[in-house]
Design a protein around this motif. Structure first.
Motif, PDB file in Angstrom:
ATOM      1  N   MET A 144      -0.996  -2.523  -7.959  1.00  0.00           N
ATOM      2  CA  MET A 144      -0.297  -1.934  -6.573  1.00  0.00           C
ATOM      3  C   MET A 144       0.622  -1.062  -6.460  1.00  0.00           C
ATOM      4  O   MET A 144       0.813   0.492  -5.821  1.00  0.00           O
ATOM      5  N   ILE A 145       0.835  -0.070  -7.505  1.00  0.00           N
ATOM      6  CA  ILE A 145       1.511   0.854  -7.863  1.00  0.00           C
ATOM      7  C   ILE A 145       0.838   2.109  -7.041  1.00  0.00           C
ATOM      8  O   ILE A 145       0.672   3.196  -6.512  1.00  0.00           O
ATOM      9  N   ALA A 146      -1.216   2.107  -7.849  1.00  0.00           N
ATOM     10  CA  ALA A 146      -1.724   3.181  -7.242  1.00  0.00           C
ATOM     11  C   ALA A 146      -1.758   3.201  -5.659  1.00  0.00           C
ATOM     12  O   ALA A 146      -2.275   3.914  -4.990  1.00  0.00           O
ATOM     13  N   ALA A 147      -2.099   2.043  -5.219  1.00  0.00           N
ATOM     14  CA  ALA A 147      -1.626   2.245  -3.762  1.00  0.00           C
ATOM     15  C   ALA A 147      -0.567   2.030  -2.804  1.00  0.00           C
ATOM     16  O   ALA A 147      -1.226   3.147  -1.932  1.00  0.00           O
ATOM     17  N   GLN A 148       0.425   2.195  -3.483  1.00  0.00           N
ATOM     18  CA  GLN A 148       1.393   3.144  -3.030  1.00  0.00           C
ATOM     19  C   GLN A 148       1.693   4.695  -3.556  1.00  0.00           C
ATOM     20  O   GLN A 148       1.715   5.159  -2.033  1.00  0.00           O
ATOM     21  N   GLU A 149       0.403   4.725  -3.855  1.00  0.00           N
ATOM     22  CA  GLU A 149       0.840   6.279  -4.660  1.00  0.00           C
ATOM     23  C   GLU A 149      -0.549   7.260  -3.376  1.00  0.00           C
ATOM     24  O   GLU A 149      -0.072   8.304  -2.489  1.00  0.00           O
ATOM     25  N   SER A 150      -1.005   5.532  -3.172  1.00  0.00           N
ATOM     26  CA  SER A 150      -2.499   6.375  -1.736  1.00  0.00           C
ATOM     27  C   SER A 150      -1.415   6.033  -0.139  1.00  0.00           C
ATOM     28  O   SER A 150      -1.960   7.289   0.448  1.00  0.00           O
ATOM     29  N   VAL A 151      -1.098   5.656  -0.197  1.00  0.00           N
ATOM     30  CA  VAL A 151      -0.549   5.318   1.342  1.00  0.00           C
ATOM     31  C   VAL A 151       0.386   5.218   1.996  1.00  0.00           C
ATOM     32  O   VAL A 151       0.808   5.203   2.687  1.00  0.00           O
ATOM     33  N   VAL A 243       4.084  -1.252   5.342  1.00  0.00           N
ATOM     34  CA  VAL A 243       3.469  -2.354   4.495  1.00  0.00           C
ATOM     35  C   VAL A 243       2.084  -2.507   4.540  1.00  0.00           C
ATOM     36  O   VAL A 243       1.422  -3.369   5.154  1.00  0.00           O
ATOM     37  N   HIS A 244       2.165  -2.463   3.310  1.00  0.00           N
ATOM     38  CA  HIS A 244      -0.004  -2.618   3.052  1.00  0.00           C
ATOM     39  C   HIS A 244       0.311  -4.053   1.819  1.00  0.00           C
ATOM     40  O   HIS A 244       1.057  -4.189   1.077  1.00  0.00           O
ATOM     41  N   GLY A 245      -1.049  -4.451   2.050  1.00  0.00           N
ATOM     42  CA  GLY A 245      -1.218  -5.928   0.450  1.00  0.00           C
ATOM     43  C   GLY A 245      -2.238  -5.542   0.086  1.00  0.00           C
ATOM     44  O   GLY A 245      -3.307  -4.796   0.422  1.00  0.00           O
ATOM     45  N   VAL A 246      -2.220  -5.841  -1.568  1.00  0.00           N
ATOM     46  CA  VAL A 246      -3.142  -5.903  -2.509  1.00  0.00           C
ATOM     47  C   VAL A 246      -3.166  -7.119  -2.889  1.00  0.00           C
ATOM     48  O   VAL A 246      -2.653  -8.219  -2.633  1.00  0.00           O
TER      49      VAL A 246
END
Length: 291
Positions: A144-151, A243-246
């Motif tokens: 989730m942290i990696a996703a936040q850093e990406s998008v 907002v995105h979701g993993v």
């Protein structure tokens, strides 16, 4: 910015576990031989977070004691040469820098999160609900942290549940993205009926939030149950495409639910070298006994 801080709301009364939680915080109920809340802090530390803020309430002093040193007990164990047990009680002291803020009134999860603004500042941060225990073998927070850093924006943890159970959760409407395992959240409904649920994707107790959530929470009125719902604030951000979701497909337990709590204890005990073999041998014997 790198996610360095986690917020853990822990002000609930634990009424589903009464009378056990009359004098003991629900977060301190043991899962095998560690309190449930320690698994949550260990999860945050494993994801690279080194700063944890607890949002607490009355009768939560045991939480502070657990993550503090007990010099008297350490001295006794050291003198007895019980180094494994000594290591066990000191491990919780070094997981992260731990801070505490009291939530004077139980005004909802959104209100609890809003109390972290002064501590968090303008950084993205994680929110981990103490009732949700993610199996250590199925860690999702780092993804989730990696996703936040990406998008950017805020990231939710979404899990497929049987459709008849969706009314127990916040529910997400989603669209696919080009990134594997990541969806765009277009709408959120707190505990919808089966008929109005846009999907069977439930929001579970892991979030990585952009600090713009604080401004939205300030203007979010009380919702379901007369409480300020985090879901309502995130819904506004979802309508703005922020907002995105993993999608999580691992093992997760609700330690606020008695059955799921017992399942967590058994499952994690079975994986222990010191407990698993004897427990595996005993379980069939118990199952074979007449009820």
């Amino acid at each position: 910015m790198r996610v360095r801080k986690a917020v853990i709301p822990a002000a609930g009364l634990g009424t589903r576990f009464l009378p056990a939680t009359k004098a003991t915080p629900k977060e301190m109920l043991p899962v095998v031989d560690k309190p449930a809340i320690q698994y949550v802090v260990e999860e945050a530390a494993s994801a690279g977070i080194d700063d944890v803020l607890f949002i607490t309430g009355r009768s939560k002093r045991a939480l502070e004691d657990h993550f503090d040193r007990n010099l008297e007990l350490e001295t006794v164990l050291e003198a007895k040469g019980e180094h494994d047990r000594l290591e066990g009680i000191t491990a919780s002291n070094d997981l992260a820098r731990v801070h505490y803020v009291r939530q004077g009134e139980a005004l909802g999860l959104g209100h609890a999160v809003s109390m972290a603004q002064h501590h968090v500042g303008d950084e993205p941060f994680a929110v981990l609900l103490g009732d949700d225990l993610i199996d250590p073998r199925d860690a999702v927070l780092a993804d989730m942290i990696a996703a936040q850093e990406s998008v950017g924006g805020s990231i939710l943890c979404l899990m497929e549940v049987p459709r008849e159970q969706i009314s127990l959760y916040g529910c997400a409407a989603v669209e696919s993205t080009d990134l594997e395992g990541l969806v765009l959240v277009t709408d959120l409904i707190e505990k919808p009926s089966v008929a109005e649920a846009p999907s069977n994707l439930a929001v579970i107790g892991r979030y990585v939030l952009d600090p713009d959530i604080f401004e939205v929470l300030r203007r979010t009125p009380p919702g379901r149950g007369g409480e300020i719902q985090l879901t309502d604030a995130l819904r506004e951000l979802a309508h703005e495409g922020k907002v995105h979701g993993v999608i999580f497909r691992g093992r997760r337990y609700d330690t606020g639910d008695r059955l799921s709590y017992l399942q967590a204890v058994i499952r994690l005990a079975l994986e222990r070298e010191d407990l698993g073999p004897a427990l595996r041998a005993w379980l069939p014997e118990v199952m074979a006994e007449p009820s």
